[in-house]
Design a protein around this motif. Structure first.
Motif, PDB file in Angstrom:
ATOM      1  N   ILE A 147       0.809  -0.934  -0.119  1.00 51.23           N
ATOM      2  CA  ILE A 147       0.353   0.021  -0.065  1.00 51.23           C
ATOM      3  C   ILE A 147       0.909   1.112   0.114  1.00 51.23           C
ATOM      4  O   ILE A 147       1.792   1.487   0.815  1.00 51.23           O
ATOM      5  N   CYS A 148       0.466   2.125  -0.840  1.00 52.97           N
ATOM      6  CA  CYS A 148       1.208   3.257  -0.704  1.00 52.97           C
ATOM      7  C   CYS A 148       0.292   4.318  -1.194  1.00 52.97           C
ATOM      8  O   CYS A 148      -0.428   4.120  -2.587  1.00 52.97           O
ATOM      9  N   MET A 149       0.330   5.500  -0.308  1.00 46.79           N
ATOM     10  CA  MET A 149      -1.548   6.073  -0.389  1.00 46.79           C
ATOM     11  C   MET A 149      -0.594   7.547  -0.184  1.00 46.79           C
ATOM     12  O   MET A 149      -0.024   7.702   1.476  1.00 46.79           O
ATOM     13  N   ASN A 150      -1.219   8.770  -0.512  1.00 44.91           N
ATOM     14  CA  ASN A 150      -1.314   9.937   0.557  1.00 44.91           C
ATOM     15  C   ASN A 150      -2.651   9.950   1.192  1.00 44.91           C
ATOM     16  O   ASN A 150      -3.611  10.451   0.926  1.00 44.91           O
ATOM     17  N   ASP A 151      -2.705  10.311   2.793  1.00 49.63           N
ATOM     18  CA  ASP A 151      -3.535  10.083   3.434  1.00 49.63           C
ATOM     19  C   ASP A 151      -3.607  10.843   4.164  1.00 49.63           C
ATOM     20  O   ASP A 151      -3.366  12.035   4.768  1.00 49.63           O
ATOM     21  N   GLY A 152      -4.092  12.281   3.416  1.00 49.91           N
ATOM     22  CA  GLY A 152      -4.853  13.435   3.685  1.00 49.91           C
ATOM     23  C   GLY A 152      -3.333  14.261   3.668  1.00 49.91           C
ATOM     24  O   GLY A 152      -3.553  15.603   4.450  1.00 49.91           O
ATOM     25  N   GLY A 153      -2.603  13.901   3.369  1.00 52.59           N
ATOM     26  CA  GLY A 153      -1.441  14.527   2.691  1.00 52.59           C
ATOM     27  C   GLY A 153      -0.202  14.578   3.778  1.00 52.59           C
ATOM     28  O   GLY A 153       0.805  15.123   3.197  1.00 52.59           O
ATOM     29  N   ARG A 154      -0.279  13.608   4.230  1.00 56.01           N
ATOM     30  CA  ARG A 154       0.786  12.638   4.485  1.00 56.01           C
ATOM     31  C   ARG A 154       0.467  11.369   3.708  1.00 56.01           C
ATOM     32  O   ARG A 154       0.535  10.344   4.126  1.00 56.01           O
ATOM     33  N   TRP A 155       1.955  10.554   2.842  1.00 53.30           N
ATOM     34  CA  TRP A 155       2.189   9.746   2.593  1.00 53.30           C
ATOM     35  C   TRP A 155       2.531   8.077   3.495  1.00 53.30           C
ATOM     36  O   TRP A 155       3.206   8.869   4.104  1.00 53.30           O
ATOM     37  N   GLY A 156       2.070   7.649   2.847  1.00 49.72           N
ATOM     38  CA  GLY A 156       2.062   6.288   3.653  1.00 49.72           C
ATOM     39  C   GLY A 156       2.662   5.047   3.066  1.00 49.72           C
ATOM     40  O   GLY A 156       2.003   4.797   1.638  1.00 49.72           O
TER      41      GLY A 156
END
Length: 312
Positions: A147-156
């Motif tokens: 999983i690689c995602m922008n969680d509300g402005g923070r990348w995880g």
């Protein structure tokens, strides 16, 4: 024809290829294995006609949640790609069932770009960027998830299970040296997804034979609710549509939830004034229930939520 609503390939590809499934089996095998299969007591797969690409887009442009339509297409002979009509974008959420029914490995790919729409002179975010790959074996058991995602402005970035996939899955992740629309402190941590090669996009763009499927919902009441909430791609991309849908869910209970009807309808009208004729009867019914003072308060709260300081 619904296909006329999709004016170009550029518009069509992101919605229908932002999430898809891959089955490690020829399309003929998958079609035979899926036809008539039941997912518990909830739904059953029914084979439809064979379609060309534009006909498949028309078929999938009847958007629902949960999805009720699928299109299967060949991918290099060895693999089959699966797309569906999920309202917020195609997604292979029922992956484990496809593995079991087809007795084949499957891959769920989420490839959502960051999306904005402009309405009422304002720019509204529809989605944050997100990428995911999940591999399941022939029994539907999870093998590996990335999983690689922008969680509300923070990348995880997270990975679960098994050994690293390397580049064999056709998708690799690398750090981005330059990423727009992020705070400078986030850029160094923002991953970039590169596809090698974009086989599904290419195959769908030139497809001349896709097998259509219906996923019939068994419960008649639930099926009717799904169809009532169905929409077009244009409606799904309109921020006012979700507010309108929320308002309609309260209309049957307007005697006790009139404030909610006014709140959501007023928000929707601030974003899309073309809804005024349809909204007026419901607003008048809510006004009679609430009285002028409480009606005005609900309208003021809606303006504050949409316009912020401009509502003063």
């Amino acid at each position: 024809m619904i296909a006329s609503e999709v004016s170009s390939r550029k518009e069509a590809l992101p919605r229908y290829l932002s999430g898809y499934g891959l089955i490690e089996a020829e399309v003929e095998h998958c079609v035979a294995a899926l036809d008539g299969q039941e997912i518990g007591t909830q739904s059953v797969f029914r084979r439809g006609p064979i379609a060309v690409r534009d006909e498949a887009i028309a078929f999938l442009s009847h958007l629902t949640h949960p999805p009720t339509r699928l299109a299967l297409g060949p991918l290099g002979g060895r693999w089959t790609a699966v797309l569906n009509n999920r309202r917020d974008g195609s997604d292979f959420e029922q992956q484990e069932f496809f593995s079991r029914f087809c007795q084949a490995r499957t891959i769920r790919v989420v490839d959502h770009p960051s999306r904005f729409v402009v309405t009422g002179g304002r720019r509204w975010r529809k989605a944050y960027e997100a990428h995911m790959v999940t591999v399941r074996d022939e029994q539907g058991e999870s093998v590996r998830t990335i999983i690689c995602m922008n969680d509300g402005g923070r990348w995880g970035f997270q990975a679960y299970g098994g050994e690293p996939l390397g580049g064999r899955g056709g998708l690799r992740l690398r750090r981005a040296t330059q990423t727009r629309s992020l705070h400078p402190r986030e850029r160094a941590r923002a991953p970039r997804v590169t596809r090698r090669p974009p086989a599904v996009q290419q195959s769908f763009a030139r497809a001349d034979r896709l097998q259509l499927f219906h996923q019939e919902v068994r419960d008649a009441v639930w099926a009717a609710k799904i169809e009532t909430a169905a929409c077009t791609p244009q409606q799904a991309d309109d921020p006012a549509f979700s507010l309108w849908t929320s308002a309609m869910s309260y209309v049957p209970h307007i005697q006790t939830h009139a404030s909610s009807v006014v709140l959501y309808l007023t928000e929707a009208l601030l974003l899309n004034g073309d809804l005024q004729p349809e909204a007026e009867p419901y607003l008048e019914a809510a006004r009679r229930t609430l009285g002028e003072e409480r009606f005005a308060q609900a309208c003021a709260e809606a303006r504050r939520r949409i316009l912020g300081d401009e509502a003063r």
